[in-house]
Design an enzyme around this catalytic site. Structure first.
Site, PDB file in Angstrom:
ATOM      1  N   HIS A  36      46.278  42.860  43.324  1.00  0.00           N
ATOM      2  CA  HIS A  36      45.130  42.049  42.922  1.00  0.00           C
ATOM      3  C   HIS A  36      45.062  41.841  41.416  1.00  0.00           C
ATOM      4  O   HIS A  36      43.984  41.519  40.893  1.00  0.00           O
ATOM      5  CB  HIS A  36      43.824  42.674  43.433  1.00  0.00           C
ATOM      6  CG  HIS A  36      43.702  42.647  44.928  1.00  0.00           C
ATOM      7  ND1 HIS A  36      42.752  43.385  45.610  1.00  0.00           N
ATOM      8  CD2 HIS A  36      44.415  41.980  45.876  1.00  0.00           C
ATOM      9  CE1 HIS A  36      42.874  43.163  46.912  1.00  0.00           C
ATOM     10  NE2 HIS A  36      43.891  42.320  47.091  1.00  0.00           N
ATOM     11  N   ASN A  66      40.706  58.939  53.879  1.00  0.00           N
ATOM     12  CA  ASN A  66      39.505  58.186  53.510  1.00  0.00           C
ATOM     13  C   ASN A  66      38.280  58.880  54.110  1.00  0.00           C
ATOM     14  O   ASN A  66      38.393  59.606  55.113  1.00  0.00           O
ATOM     15  CB  ASN A  66      39.596  56.738  54.010  1.00  0.00           C
ATOM     16  CG  ASN A  66      38.646  55.819  53.264  1.00  0.00           C
ATOM     17  OD1 ASN A  66      38.474  55.942  52.057  1.00  0.00           O
ATOM     18  ND2 ASN A  66      38.023  54.897  53.977  1.00  0.00           N
ATOM     19  N   CYS A  86      42.622  29.057  25.115  1.00  0.00           N
ATOM     20  CA  CYS A  86      43.990  29.564  25.183  1.00  0.00           C
ATOM     21  C   CYS A  86      44.685  29.278  23.852  1.00  0.00           C
ATOM     22  O   CYS A  86      44.728  28.123  23.405  1.00  0.00           O
ATOM     23  CB  CYS A  86      44.738  28.892  26.324  1.00  0.00           C
ATOM     24  SG  CYS A  86      46.502  29.292  26.396  1.00  0.00           S
TER      25      CYS A  86
END
Length: 523
Positions: free
Chosen positions: A167, A312, A200
């Site tokens: 991610h 978990n 940018c």
């Protein structure tokens, strides 16, 4: 149905304690472990997860109730369509970035690094954007050090990447127009905190260069956090797919899943593919075939290779039946600390460290043992213990029959004496035993090319007699100069001998009269 092991009942239940000890031994024995992690492993570092009651989704909903309907909406790619949601996203990310900068790697991060240093980690895949794995020592796929320097098919050096960031990374920013990436600085964080995206620098420099040439200005993109949102393609998707395919082909023998609820579709697909490959390993057996009442040993360990372990606090859903073998219910830090403790007790040889004394008088780590099995070194040349310190001349050599031609050593082959083809000759130093006195042995062509050999008082009846008395003594220019000589020239393969002989004596003419025939004698 996964076997549930509650860490809270570790001390009370004997079967749970033995099963957890067997899992620890399996971790120590396996050599190709794939680790998949989520936001739950960073909760102990002060970073909230996403879906818990005090996670990021609940925090976003509490702070911005009028902007988003659900916390997940703030991490969707559609938020850039609205300027208000975009400003809220930038502000929230800047606050999250500041909390991540104050965090330190947890025990789980260091455990994954330990697997890598012990050469047991095949690869680590994470959903996290905090980059704590890289701070623990694992090179991430979004890191600048992983970028490919040369132009090729891949954007990153896949062989050097130890942690795949599925991610993205919050510590980097990316241009929305030209996709250029830069490290996130304090100026970027301040701009994001105000809800404004900075320009940018690459787009701005190109536009200014065109304007200096009186050309039309180009569009200037804005910077955004280099994280992957929902319904958004990954910029390194092709490279990550290549890494995953390579890891699946290498046949991992264990899969450890920690700190994730397994809700993201793409992430679930990745876990299922790895679990299928792990279960197809040669020594993989169903989890029900293991008896927790037995003490784990090397024989029962084969039943543990090829297992999928899920660590978990919440149990996996029913769709994971037959995929996840063991559910360790509890905190991931508690479980990895238990694994490290059992590992050091069961296999202390894996933790041996070789040290040396440096100039300052302190011990410095020279080499850390990483292999699981340590064998005692054998004595050199098959010598028995206690004979290593003896000199070679003190040890009597046994008399042994000459080896057969099939067992001849390579150093004694027929190519070593220079009689084979020149391309197969072996250059080796000439030993003292090979320095033979050629004069005493009567050899003619013993020396190399361009040697001079003296002629003794040779008979003049034929050349064969002359060759029989020629001996090699010294080189030209020695005390033999002036004597009758035989000059040897040419290569060793094609030797040429030039012999200087005195003129032959004249032989008197024989009588031409024929002897009387046999018939005349009979008469």
């Amino acid at each position: 149905m996964p076997v549930t092991l509650n860490l809270d009942n570790y001390a009370a239940e004997t079967s749970t304690r033995r099963t957890l000890a067997s899992l620890s031994l399996a971790v120590a024995k396996c050599k190709k472990i794939v680790v998949v992690t989520g936001a739950g492993i960073s909760c102990s570092c002060g970073i909230p997860d996403f879906r818990s009651s005090d996670g990021l989704y609940a925090l976003v909903k509490e702070q911005y109730p009028d902007v988003v309907l659900k916390g997940r909406d703030l991490f969707d790619a559609s938020l850039f369509r609205d300027s208000t949601s975009t400003a809220v996203f930038y502000t929230f990310i800047s606050q999250l970035k500041q909390s991540i900068d104050r965090a330190e790697p947890s025990s789980t991060h260091r455990f994954v690094k330990t697997l890598d240093s012990k050469r047991k980690l095949l690869r680590s895949y994470t959903q996290n954007i905090d980059g704590l794995e890289e701070r623990a020592g694992l090179l991430g796929s979004s890191s600048q050090d992983a970028k490919a320097s040369s132009k090729g098919k891949g954007k990153i050096r896949a062989k050097d990447v130890r942690n795949v960031q599925l991610h993205g990374d919050i510590h980097r920013v990316r241009c929305t127009f030209c996709s250029a990436e830069f490290p996130s600085t304090e100026e970027h964080v301040k701009s994001f905190d105000a809800g404004v995206a900075p320009d940018c620098p690459d787009c701005l420099s190109r536009s200014e260069a065109r304007q200096a040439r009186s050309a039309r200005a180009l569009k200037v993109g804005t910077l955004r956090p280099a994280i992957v949102l929902y319904d958004e393609p990954h910029p390194l998707g092709d490279d990550i797919g290549t890494i995953q395919t390579s890891d699946l082909a290498r046949k991992p023998d264990m899969l450890i899943i920690m700190g994730t609820s397994l809700k993201v579709h793409g992430f679930k697909k990745l876990v299922k593919e790895f679990a299928k490959t792990v279960h197809e390993s040669p020594n993989s057996t169903p989890s029900s075939s293991f008896s927790p009442s037995k003490t784990p040993n090397n024989k029962t360990l084969k039943n543990w290779t090829g297992k999928v372990v899920f660590v978990n606090k919440t149990a996996p859903g029913s769709e994971w039946d037959g995929i996840i073998d063991y559910h360790v219910q509890g905190d991931s830090d508690t479980w990895v600390e238990k694994v490290m403790e059992d590992w050091k007790k069961m296999r202390p040889a894996d933790w041996e460290v070789q040290k040396r004394l440096d100039a300052g008088g302190s011990m410095k780590v020279m080499k850390e043992v990483t292999n699981a099995a340590i064998t005692k070194p054998k004595a050199a040349n098959g010598k028995k213990r206690g004979m290593e310190n003896k000199r070679a001349e003190d040890v009597p050599l046994p008399m042994s029959p000459p080896p057969s031609p099939s067992k001849r050593r390579s150093a004694e082959c027929h190519y070593s004496n220079g009689e084979g083809s020149p391309s197969k000759k072996k250059k080796r130093p000439q030993s003292r035993a090979e320095c033979v006195d050629f004069e005493g042995r009567g050899l003619l062509f013993a020396e190399t090319t361009n040697l001079v050999a003296p002629l003794k008082d040779a008979p003049t009846d034929g050349v064969e007699d002359v060759f029989s008395d020629v001996a090699v003594k010294e080189r030209p220019g020695s005390r033999l100069a002036g004597r009758k000589t035989a000059k040897v020239s040419g290569s060793r393969k094609n030797l040429k001998v030039e012999v200087v002989l005195p003129a032959k004596r004249k032989v008197a003419a024989k009588s031409t009269s024929r002897p009387p025939s046999r018939a005349a004698l009979v008469r």
